[in-house]
Motif scaffolding. Sequence first.
Motif, short mmCIF file in Angstrom:
data_model
loop_
_atom_site.label_atom_id
_atom_site.label_comp_id
_atom_site.label_asym_id
_atom_site.label_seq_id
_atom_site.Cartn_x
_atom_site.Cartn_y
_atom_site.Cartn_z
N TYR A 96 0.64 -1.18 -0.04
CA TYR A 96 0.05 -0.08 0.00
C TYR A 96 1.11 1.18 0.04
O TYR A 96 0.44 2.23 -0.66
CB TYR A 96 -1.06 0.00 1.19
N SER A 97 1.85 1.33 0.79
CA SER A 97 2.68 2.27 0.74
C SER A 97 3.35 2.74 -0.45
O SER A 97 3.44 3.94 -0.78
CB SER A 97 3.82 2.21 1.59
N ALA A 98 3.85 1.94 -1.41
CA ALA A 98 4.32 2.13 -2.82
C ALA A 98 3.25 3.04 -3.45
O ALA A 98 3.39 3.61 -4.25
CB ALA A 98 4.82 1.12 -3.36
N VAL A 99 2.09 2.36 -3.45
CA VAL A 99 0.91 2.73 -4.29
C VAL A 99 0.66 4.11 -3.86
O VAL A 99 0.42 5.09 -4.60
CB VAL A 99 -0.39 1.88 -4.22
N PHE A 100 0.51 4.33 -2.36
CA PHE A 100 0.04 5.60 -1.93
C PHE A 100 1.18 6.67 -2.43
O PHE A 100 0.53 7.83 -2.84
CB PHE A 100 0.05 5.37 -0.30
N THR A 101 2.27 6.32 -2.18
CA THR A 101 3.41 7.42 -2.74
C THR A 101 3.33 7.79 -4.24
O THR A 101 3.24 8.85 -4.57
CB THR A 101 4.67 6.89 -2.35
N ALA A 102 3.22 6.66 -5.13
CA ALA A 102 2.69 6.79 -6.41
C ALA A 102 1.64 7.78 -6.76
O ALA A 102 1.95 8.83 -7.37
CB ALA A 102 2.71 5.62 -7.13
N LEU A 103 0.74 7.56 -6.06
CA LEU A 103 -0.66 8.58 -6.13
C LEU A 103 -0.35 9.89 -5.63
O LEU A 103 -0.55 10.80 -6.26
CB LEU A 103 -1.59 7.67 -5.48
N ALA A 104 0.51 9.96 -4.55
CA ALA A 104 0.66 11.41 -4.03
C ALA A 104 1.75 12.21 -4.70
O ALA A 104 1.15 13.34 -4.99
CB ALA A 104 1.24 11.11 -2.42
N GLN A 105 2.74 11.42 -5.32
CA GLN A 105 3.51 12.13 -6.19
C GLN A 105 2.83 12.67 -7.45
O GLN A 105 3.55 13.84 -7.81
CB GLN A 105 4.85 11.05 -6.60
N THR A 106 1.95 12.00 -7.95
CA THR A 106 1.29 12.56 -9.03
C THR A 106 -0.25 13.39 -8.92
O THR A 106 -1.08 13.68 -9.67
CB THR A 106 0.84 11.52 -10.01
N LYS A 107 -0.16 13.56 -7.62
CA LYS A 107 -1.37 14.32 -7.22
C LYS A 107 -2.72 13.65 -7.17
O LYS A 107 -3.78 14.56 -7.77
CB LYS A 107 -1.33 15.89 -7.68
N GLN A 108 -2.77 12.49 -7.43
CA GLN A 108 -4.02 11.73 -7.52
C GLN A 108 -4.82 11.26 -6.12
O GLN A 108 -4.92 10.27 -5.62
CB GLN A 108 -3.86 10.34 -7.99
N TYR A 109 -5.09 12.58 -5.35
CA TYR A 109 -5.65 12.54 -4.05
C TYR A 109 -6.92 11.74 -4.08
O TYR A 109 -7.11 11.14 -2.92
CB TYR A 109 -5.64 13.92 -3.36
N PRO A 110 -7.99 12.02 -4.76
CA PRO A 110 -9.12 11.23 -4.74
C PRO A 110 -8.71 9.75 -4.62
O PRO A 110 -9.57 9.10 -3.71
CB PRO A 110 -10.10 11.70 -5.73
N LEU A 111 -8.12 9.36 -5.65
CA LEU A 111 -8.00 7.90 -5.55
C LEU A 111 -6.97 7.27 -4.16
O LEU A 111 -7.28 6.44 -3.92
CB LEU A 111 -6.89 7.51 -6.85
N LEU A 112 -6.09 8.40 -3.82
CA LEU A 112 -5.19 8.11 -2.64
C LEU A 112 -6.26 7.59 -1.58
O LEU A 112 -6.14 6.91 -0.85
CB LEU A 112 -4.40 9.08 -2.22
N LEU A 113 -7.28 8.59 -1.42
CA LEU A 113 -8.22 8.59 -0.39
C LEU A 113 -9.22 7.32 -0.46
O LEU A 113 -9.44 6.53 0.49
CB LEU A 113 -9.00 9.77 -0.02
N ALA A 114 -9.42 7.17 -1.70
CA ALA A 114 -10.29 5.85 -2.00
C ALA A 114 -9.38 4.50 -1.60
O ALA A 114 -10.16 3.62 -0.79
CB ALA A 114 -10.74 5.82 -3.32
N LEU A 115 -8.04 4.49 -1.80
CA LEU A 115 -7.60 3.52 -1.58
C LEU A 115 -7.17 3.33 0.07
O LEU A 115 -7.19 2.32 0.50
CB LEU A 115 -6.00 3.48 -2.23
N PHE A 116 -7.31 4.40 0.50
CA PHE A 116 -7.08 4.52 2.13
C PHE A 116 -8.30 3.83 2.86
O PHE A 116 -8.26 3.07 3.63
CB PHE A 116 -7.04 5.81 2.64
N GLU A 117 -9.80 4.22 2.00
CA GLU A 117 -10.81 3.53 2.52
C GLU A 117 -10.50 2.04 2.57
O GLU A 117 -10.91 1.42 3.50
CB GLU A 117 -12.16 3.79 1.73
N LYS A 118 -10.09 1.51 1.48
CA LYS A 118 -9.68 0.09 1.28
C LYS A 118 -8.82 -0.43 2.26
O LYS A 118 -9.07 -1.60 3.13
CB LYS A 118 -9.22 -0.23 -0.30
N LEU A 119 -7.87 0.42 2.46
CA LEU A 119 -6.73 -0.05 3.79
C LEU A 119 -7.56 -0.24 5.05
O LEU A 119 -7.31 -1.17 5.68
CB LEU A 119 -5.69 1.00 3.69
N LEU A 120 -8.38 0.85 5.26
CA LEU A 120 -9.21 0.61 6.68
C LEU A 120 -9.94 -0.87 6.64
O LEU A 120 -10.01 -1.26 7.83
CB LEU A 120 -10.13 1.96 6.76
N VAL A 121 -10.62 -1.36 5.53
CA VAL A 121 -11.23 -2.40 5.76
C VAL A 121 -10.30 -3.62 5.83
O VAL A 121 -10.55 -4.45 6.40
CB VAL A 121 -12.13 -2.49 4.41
#
Length: 164
Positions: A96-121
């Motif tokens: 997850y960390s690698a994907v979060f970083t790739a999303l953050a570096q490219t400013k894909q914040y809505p996707l990052l937060l959606a993935l965070f929802e998945k991480l919570l589950v």
Amino acid sequence: QNRKVFVTAPGGSRAPVKSSPELLNATLAALEAGGEWSRALSLIRDSHRGAPEEHANLAGYNYVLRALERGQQWSFALRLLFTMEARGVKPDIASYSAVFTALAQTKQYPLLLALFEKLLVSRIELNTYVANTLMGALNNTARYSRTEEVFSLLEAAAARHAND
């Protein structure tokens, strides 16, 4: 299609080597270190064409995810995260960390937060690096309905880290 792997001896002779997850992981690690995300992604896809004992494992996927992160290839990283789950390989916090970083570096914040929802589950424990990445995403996102819950989880993760 099964690829044959050969080792070249100092004298120039070549000998076949049996493919294994360890050999695959070593190759993927070298490709990740060299920033060869495209070749690493191709190799991990090909690994599932062989016998089950030659398929990629969690370490192999994480090497490729880190290569994709370094190459800022967020869409491939996100797809690979879901592919590994479909193939029975459970992602860990490093995945997850690698994907979060790739999303953050490219400013894909809505996707990052959606993935965070998945991480919570998934109930995977957060680490400080992921917490900081999420904090940055929250600061760059105008609205997020579960902000208070996120901050509580991040605070708990920070407290656990401080006690380690």
